[in-house]
Design a protein around this motif. Structure first.
Motif, PDB file in Angstrom:
ATOM      1  N   GLU A 145       0.859  -1.174   0.000  1.00  0.00           N
ATOM      2  CA  GLU A 145       0.000   0.000   0.000  1.00  0.00           C
ATOM      3  C   GLU A 145       0.899   1.230   0.000  1.00  0.00           C
ATOM      4  O   GLU A 145       1.606   1.493   0.946  1.00  0.00           O
ATOM      5  N   GLY A 203      -2.494   4.614  -1.286  1.00  0.00           N
ATOM      6  CA  GLY A 203      -3.833   4.250  -0.823  1.00  0.00           C
ATOM      7  C   GLY A 203      -4.950   4.950  -1.569  1.00  0.00           C
ATOM      8  O   GLY A 203      -6.124   4.788  -1.225  1.00  0.00           O
ATOM      9  N   GLY A 217       0.183   3.016  -7.844  1.00  0.00           N
ATOM     10  CA  GLY A 217       0.257   1.700  -8.465  1.00  0.00           C
ATOM     11  C   GLY A 217       1.019   0.662  -7.682  1.00  0.00           C
ATOM     12  O   GLY A 217       1.165  -0.478  -8.147  1.00  0.00           O
ATOM     13  N   CYS A 226      -5.970  -1.188  -3.853  1.00  0.00           N
ATOM     14  CA  CYS A 226      -6.347  -0.306  -2.740  1.00  0.00           C
ATOM     15  C   CYS A 226      -7.673   0.393  -2.992  1.00  0.00           C
ATOM     16  O   CYS A 226      -8.282   0.914  -2.060  1.00  0.00           O
TER      17      CYS A 226
END
Lengths: 160, 301
Positions: A39, A42, A47, A61
């Motif tokens: 993450e 987020g 990417g 995400c």
């Protein structure tokens, strides 16, 4: 609210019970222990969380886990076969396209999705396809070269 | 921030979705791709108590020919639309525009229905849809209604949809003859950015009179909603491609005068106005040269 979730990840079927407000990134990392998916922002801009879902690269995400019902997902852990790295992974390593490694799983999966649909892309096409994957370390050139080398290499060895 | 818990309801039909929506009132949100809703929930801007999932409803994706026009399912993914053969043939400006939204990852999940319902003044699909005279097919508890897109956007982030209505499809009339269209998007970088300015140019030429039978210029990101600029369009209507080319600068000035941009973190109003002028001229030149080439070749193109 608890919901059932059935999906396939890296070829393996899972029948899970999840909270409806969890994202796919959270399920992959926290429920399935697949920590290769990162993450970053987020918010669907960097990417780093990219996985392949039903053949498409997606920002995990931004997906509520429920949106993955019935899906087939490939994470970075799903690329190597019997411990043998995918040619794309090997090309990244050989050509210095990995520094801190944080963007790398997402970068490789997007590149993989590209090569699966376009076996012989040019540098412009590669950069366009990877424009949703940000890298703070490498300056991108070696990443483009690695994807190019993999595409060419596949052609030379006669792989599809 | 963490997404707040909510009740999730997966609709299995459009009618069920409408029923759930009208029962749930303002505390519910529809989930198509989620690429606008999920980030908003993470920011705390949206905190729905209920989310109605549309992803399991069959028949809402894809493009088909229907009664002399194109029907685009509201849940069509942008990535699919960008390469759809019917769109590429009949509405290339729209295919091009949706292919410029976000990143490849976003386009694989985001939907055209979500794009217009989010109603950003800079929505890339909106310019071409306005220029192509699209209509929105909406469904509510009272039944279906058709809304011209010109009436659909009522302000930044606002549409004329009632709280218990959803969008089923977008309907476009077919162009007469070969479409000559383009979409230009000004961004701060080469990809993955909102449009500072979006310009859709959609022309049609009458092959007998060799004059422009349709001139549509639509602008995004330079007013409270996406807009057409009729003053600029009327200047070129009925002219030959060559004559229209000589009027392209004047048309671009009229277009710039017809927009009302704001200054925000991305660009100043003055810069946006100037870029409207540049991009309208550029787009017109591109498309009119295409048409001139076709005219000279006897329409063979």
């Amino acid at each position: 609210m608890k919901l059932p979730l059935n999906l396939k990840v890296n070829g393996r079927a899972y029948a899970l019970e999840i909270e409806s407000h969890r994202t796919l990134t959270e399920i992959l990392r926290d429920k399935l222990g697949l920590l290769g998916t990162k993450e970053g922002c987020g918010t669907g801009k960097c990417g780093a969380c990219t996985v392949i879902l039903n053949g498409r690269p997606v920002n995990s995400c931004l997906l509520l886990a429920v949106q993955a019902e019935g899906a087939e997902i490939t994470t970075i852990e799903g690329l190597a076969i019997d411990g043998q790295p995918d040619p794309l992974q090997q090309a990244f390593v050989n050509l210095g396209a990995v520094q801190c490694g944080f963007c790398t799983p997402g970068m490789i999966l997007t590149a993989k999705a590209l090569l699966d649909s376009q076996p012989n892309p040019g540098p412009e096409q590669i950069n366009q396809a990877l424009s949703g994957n940000l890298c703070r370390c490498t300056g991108y050139n070696k990443i483009t070269e690695a994807v190019l080398a993999c595409a060419t290499g596949e052609k030379e060895t006669g792989d599809a | 921030m963490r997404i707040r818990p909510f009740e999730y309801l997966a609709a299995s039909s459009l009618e069920e979705a409408v029923e759930l929506l009208s029962r749930s009132g303002s505390k519910a949100r529809l989930l198509a791709g989620g690429t606008d809703l999920v980030p908003a929930m993470k920011k705390g801007q949206e905190q729905p108590e209920k989310i109605i999932g549309l992803g399991a409803i069959p028949g809402l994706e894809g493009v088909r020919l229907s009664q002399g026009g194109l029907s685009i399912g509201a849940l069509s993914r942008l990535a699919d639309l960008a390469i759809n053969p019917l769109l590429l043939q009949h509405a290339p400006a729209l295919a091009r525009a949706v292919g410029l939204i976000g990143s490849w990852q976003i386009r694989g999940v985001a939907t055209i229905g979500g794009n217009i319902c989010h109603a950003s003044p800079a929505a890339d699909s909106a310019g071409p849809l306005l220029a192509l005279e699209a209509e929105v097919k909406a469904l509510g508890p009272q039944g279906r209604r058709t809304i011209p897109l010109t009436e659909f956007f009522t302000g930044p982030g606002q549409t004329c949809l009632a709280g218990d209505e959803l969008v089923e499809s977008l309907e476009l009339p077919l162009a007469q003859g070969r479409p000559a269209q383009t979409y230009l998007k000004l961004m701060r970088k080469k990809a993955v950015d909102l449009a500072l300015v979006g310009v859709a140019v959609c022309l049609e030429m009458d092959s007998e009179s060799q004059s422009l039978s349709k001139v549509a210029l639509a602008l995004g990101g330079v007013a409270a909603t996406p807009i057409r600029v009729p003053e600029a369009e009327l200047l070129l209507l009925g002219k030959s491609p060559a004559k229209a080319l000589s009027l392209a600068s004047e048309a671009s000035r009229l277009a710039a005068n017809g927009c009302r941009p704001i200054t925000d973190v991305r660009a100043s109003a003055a810069y946006r106005k100037q870029m409207v002028k540049v991009f309208v001229r550029r787009g017109l030149t591109q498309v009119l040269n295409q048409l001139s080439g076709q005219a000279q070749a006897g329409g063979a193109g």
